[in-house]
Design an enzyme around this catalytic site. Structure first.
Site, short mmCIF file in Angstrom:
data_model
loop_
_atom_site.label_atom_id
_atom_site.label_comp_id
_atom_site.label_asym_id
_atom_site.label_seq_id
_atom_site.Cartn_x
_atom_site.Cartn_y
_atom_site.Cartn_z
N ASP A 258 -49.65 48.89 -7.91
CA ASP A 258 -50.34 50.04 -7.35
C ASP A 258 -49.46 50.62 -6.23
OD1 ASP A 258 -52.14 52.04 -6.85
OD2 ASP A 258 -53.90 50.74 -6.81
C1 BGC Z 1 -54.73 54.05 -6.67
C2 BGC Z 1 -54.42 53.96 -8.15
C3 BGC Z 1 -53.59 55.12 -8.60
C4 BGC Z 1 -52.34 55.19 -7.76
C5 BGC Z 1 -51.39 56.29 -8.16
C6 BGC Z 1 -53.49 54.34 -5.86
O1 BGC Z 1 -53.80 54.65 -4.54
O2 BGC Z 1 -55.33 52.85 -6.25
O3 BGC Z 1 -55.62 53.87 -8.86
O4 BGC Z 1 -53.28 55.01 -9.95
O5 BGC Z 1 -52.71 55.37 -6.41
O6 BGC Z 1 -51.87 57.53 -7.82
#
Ligand code: BGC
Length: 716
Positions: A258
């Site tokens: 993430d």
């Molecule tokens: C979120 C994810 C997301 C990623 C990319 C993160 O802050 O937890 O769910 O896919 O950002 O945008």
């Protein structure tokens, strides 16, 4: 043509390999804390191999051009974006869409979203989110499939199929990314990013099944959760990522961290520096570092220190290259986005968005058949801060760069009722303290035949980093509702409340006072038209809440799959499992949702009466609609194992079926249940199929009082 991945691996420098394991936010869209900015030189150098947060075929193709024409290895980029509930055309948020209980529809919206995503030159979406949530304080409840693990498996399969299509290499397919692995939902107190500590049994019974289903459906990638599980951050969770996911489940796709999650291992307190963090993540099995820049900066040193081995890096690079190969990116990096979608295709998708939105809203209450409104209603008063709030209609994850148009309730009603005189005022803002507009709102009710009051949360009050300790109506909306209620009572006209939210809100007062109450969640681009369709009966309401709706915050976490207490609640006995100040029952149970018909259930039968593990049970029930309108009914199948070696939940969802029951008609609805689905994890967490009697319960929702029951015997 097959790409010679072995040859690529032989020819690549370490820096180029680490580039393939790095994903950076592009300079075209959202910026991040670490390596966002202009990536163009790094792409040419081959030190960034993957991007996120880009839109538009022009920009994505330009980045691909740099990679395949100007970098030494000519490896195409993998470019991803969070397409959570549609891209240009926005569908209902996932929690809303869960309430349609229709696997074909879940798949179809993902398929259509994939087409729009791919048309922008993108090959990856960070979806579906499969986190079970039983705590509406948690803002990401909005992004997921609700409270039930079995339901979550059905949605997982449908979404993976929809995004990836039949052939991942085709121009309209994108790689899905199941997230967030795993058990992100039970964050402490529903507070975003907080620590998670649950039992091994709950992990396996509740939080893992959807990911198992996603792997089964061939999901191309997965994302570990930001959170820790009993002290081990998921980004560094070797037993779950490497041993379980890769080893036991055989997941051979790409694990993408993430956003900055590898860097955050320092804050979690398990890594001293970025070198440590990079080694922990790689050793756990994470292939791509999203936005920490830990792999590029840390892994060369980790290699020197012997914390990781070159073969591990190679294995991760191989998985990334294999995914690019499967996506057809080596063959033609411009395939996605080469053709513009036709206006006709977009128009058709808008119609789908309207249809799925109408089916996602949940009619929570409809006293004396207040709804549907007569299409000839002369005068309506439309009130509330959510009545004409275009920017709020789509909820979280709707700001990828396409700004609508999104239809509001006011707009939808004006479209649907061209001859009706509609008066409108917001009355109050969504969240501030100003009550100044309430008197005018009350005045506007004068002379109306009905009032439609649109209340709820702003789009950014749910979603990521949007936990709320008071998941209630914000600002002065309660005061507006009270004043309008008094007025409608005095005028003897119906009060219809449309409630927008990314979670169940605590609104027992509204339930008591409103004549009709609709959970509109956030319904997407066509929200207003869909709501109007249902209000005037052009569409028939059929949504069923996929999450138990609490009446008081103190009941949370509340879910139908609770295990029994040794002292079940009883009004006669004092020392029983109950609250002194609020009933145990939720405001609305899981599965609740009214139709415009009135269905009753009778004559439940299950055959055969006795089964072994490999048999299939056929369950039939007669559903009679005694109402004046057709009912689009969802029939739920639950089981209950009353005596087992491990106490089983009070209800377990095992199936659902749909029936369109005409007015004044009876239909027999059939559901099937594989006896093997009655297996569970025994005392030692191994699967068992225990002989004995199992109850089969069928009905309209998870309220035991509304379920019919029969039983089957299981034999070894
Ligand atoms: C979120 C994810 C997301 C990623 C990319 C993160 O802050 O937890 O769910 O896919 O950002 O945008």
């Amino acid at each position: 043509m097959r790409t010679d991945i072995d040859q690529l691996l032989t020819d690549m420098t370490l820096a180029e390999k680490l580039g393939q394991l790095t994903m950076a936010a592009s300079s075209y869209a959202v910026t991040g804390p670490v390596i966002a900015g202009d990536s163009t030189q790094a792409i040419k150098d081959g030190t960034i191999g993957n991007l996120l947060n880009m839109i538009g075929a022009g920009p994505t193709h330009e980045m691909q051009r740099l990679a395949v024409e100007e970098s030494r290895m000519r490896i195409p980029l993998l470019i991803g974006l969070d397409v959570i509930h549609g891209h240009r055309t926005l569908f209902p948020i996932p929690l809303a869409e869960a309430s349609v209980f229709d696997a074909a529809m879940w798949e179809l919206t993902a398929r259509e979203a994939a087409k729009e995503t791919a048309a922008d030159g993108l090959a990856l979406t960070f979806a579906p989110m499969l986190d079970v949530s039983r705590d509406p304080r948690w803002g990401r409840t909005a992004e997921g499939p609700g409270e039930d693990p079995w339901l979550c498996t059905q949605i997982a399969r449908a979404k993976v199929r929809g995004f990836q299509g039949g052939n991942l290499a085709s121009e309209d397919a994108v790689a899905a990314c199941a997230k967030h692995f795993c058990a992100y939902g039970p964050v402490t107190a529903g507070r975003e990013y907080a620590s998670v500590d649950i039992s091994e049994r709950t992990l396996r019974e509740v939080h893992l099944p959807a990911f198992v289903a996603a792997v089964d459906a061939g999901v191309a990638s997965m994302m570990p959760a930001f959170t820790d599980l009993a002290g081990i951050p998921m980004t560094a969770h070797r037993p779950l990522l490497n041993d379980y996911l890769r080893g036991k489940l055989g997941f051979d796709g790409v694990l993408i961290s993430d956003y900055n999650a590898i860097g955050e291992l320092l804050k979690h307190g398990v890594a001293a520096d970025l070198v440590d963090a990079a080694a922990l993540a790689l050793n756990a099995g994470v292939d791509i570092d999203m936005m920490s820049d830990a792999y590029r900066r840390g892994l060369p040193i980790a290699l020197e220190r012997g914390l990781v081995r070159m073969e591990q890096i190679d294995a991760s690079v191989r998985r990334v290259l294999q995914l690019k190969e499967r996506l057809g990116l080596f063959d033609d990096p411009y395939r996605r986005g080469a053709r513009r979608e036709t206006a006709e295709a977009l128009e058709k998708r808008r119609r789908l968005a309207r249809n799925v939105a109408a089916r996602s809203l949940v009619l929570l209450k409809n006293r004396n058949d207040t709804l549907p409104l007569a299409a000839s209603v002369p005068r309506l008063c439309v009130l509330g801060p959510l009545a004409d709030a275009q920017a709020e209609m789509c909820g979280p994850w709707a700001a990828a760069g396409y700004e609508g148009p999104h239809v509001t309730v006011l707009g939808g009603l004006q479209n649907a009722l061209p001859n009706t005189k509609i008066r409108y005022t917001a009355g109050v803002a969504i969240a501030d303290g100003d009550r100044g507009g309430i008197a005018h709102a009350v005045d506007l009710c004068e002379g109306a035949d009905a009032v439609v009051l649109c209340l709820g949360e702003a789009h950014n009050m749910s979603g990521e980093a949007a936990s709320r300790a008071y998941p209630e109506l914000p600002g002065q909306q309660g005061a507006l509702a009270e004043a309008v209620f008094e007025k409608t009572c005095a005028l003897k006209i119906p009060l219809i409340v449309i409630l927008f939210s990314g979670r169940p809100l605590i609104v027992p007062w509204l339930d008591e006072k409103a004549d009709a109450l609709i959970a509109a969640w956030f319904l997407g681009s066509e929200a207003g038209n869909a709501i109007a369709d249902v209000l005037i009966g052009r569409a028939s309401p059929s949504g069923r809440t996929a999450i138990t709706w609490p009446r008081a915050l103190g009941q949370v976490p509340i879910f139908f799959g609770e295990r029994p207490s040794g002292r079940p609640a009883s009004s006669k006995d004092y020392f029983t499992s109950k609250f002194l100040d609020v009933p145990n029952e939720p405001l609305y149970p899981f599965g609740h949702g009214l139709t415009y018909g009135r269905c009753t259930y009778a004559n439940l039968r299950a055959e055969p009466a006795s089964v072994t593990e490999n048999d299939t049970i056929t369950v039939r029930v007669d559903v009679t609609n005694s109402g004046a309108r057709a009912a689009d009914e969802t029939v739920f199948l639950f089981t209950r194992d009353p005596v087992a070696s491990v106490a089983r939940p009070l209800l377990e969802l095992k199936g659902f079926a749909r029936a369109m029951v005409p007015a004044a008609a009876t239909q027999t609805v059939e559901l099937t249940l594989k006896a093997s689905e009655l297996r569970f994890l025994g005392p030692d967490l191994a699967q068992v199929f225990e002989p004995g009697t199992v109850e089969i319960l069928v009905g309209p929702c998870a309220d035991r009082a509304q379920l019919l029951s029969t039983s089957v015997r299981l034999q070894a």
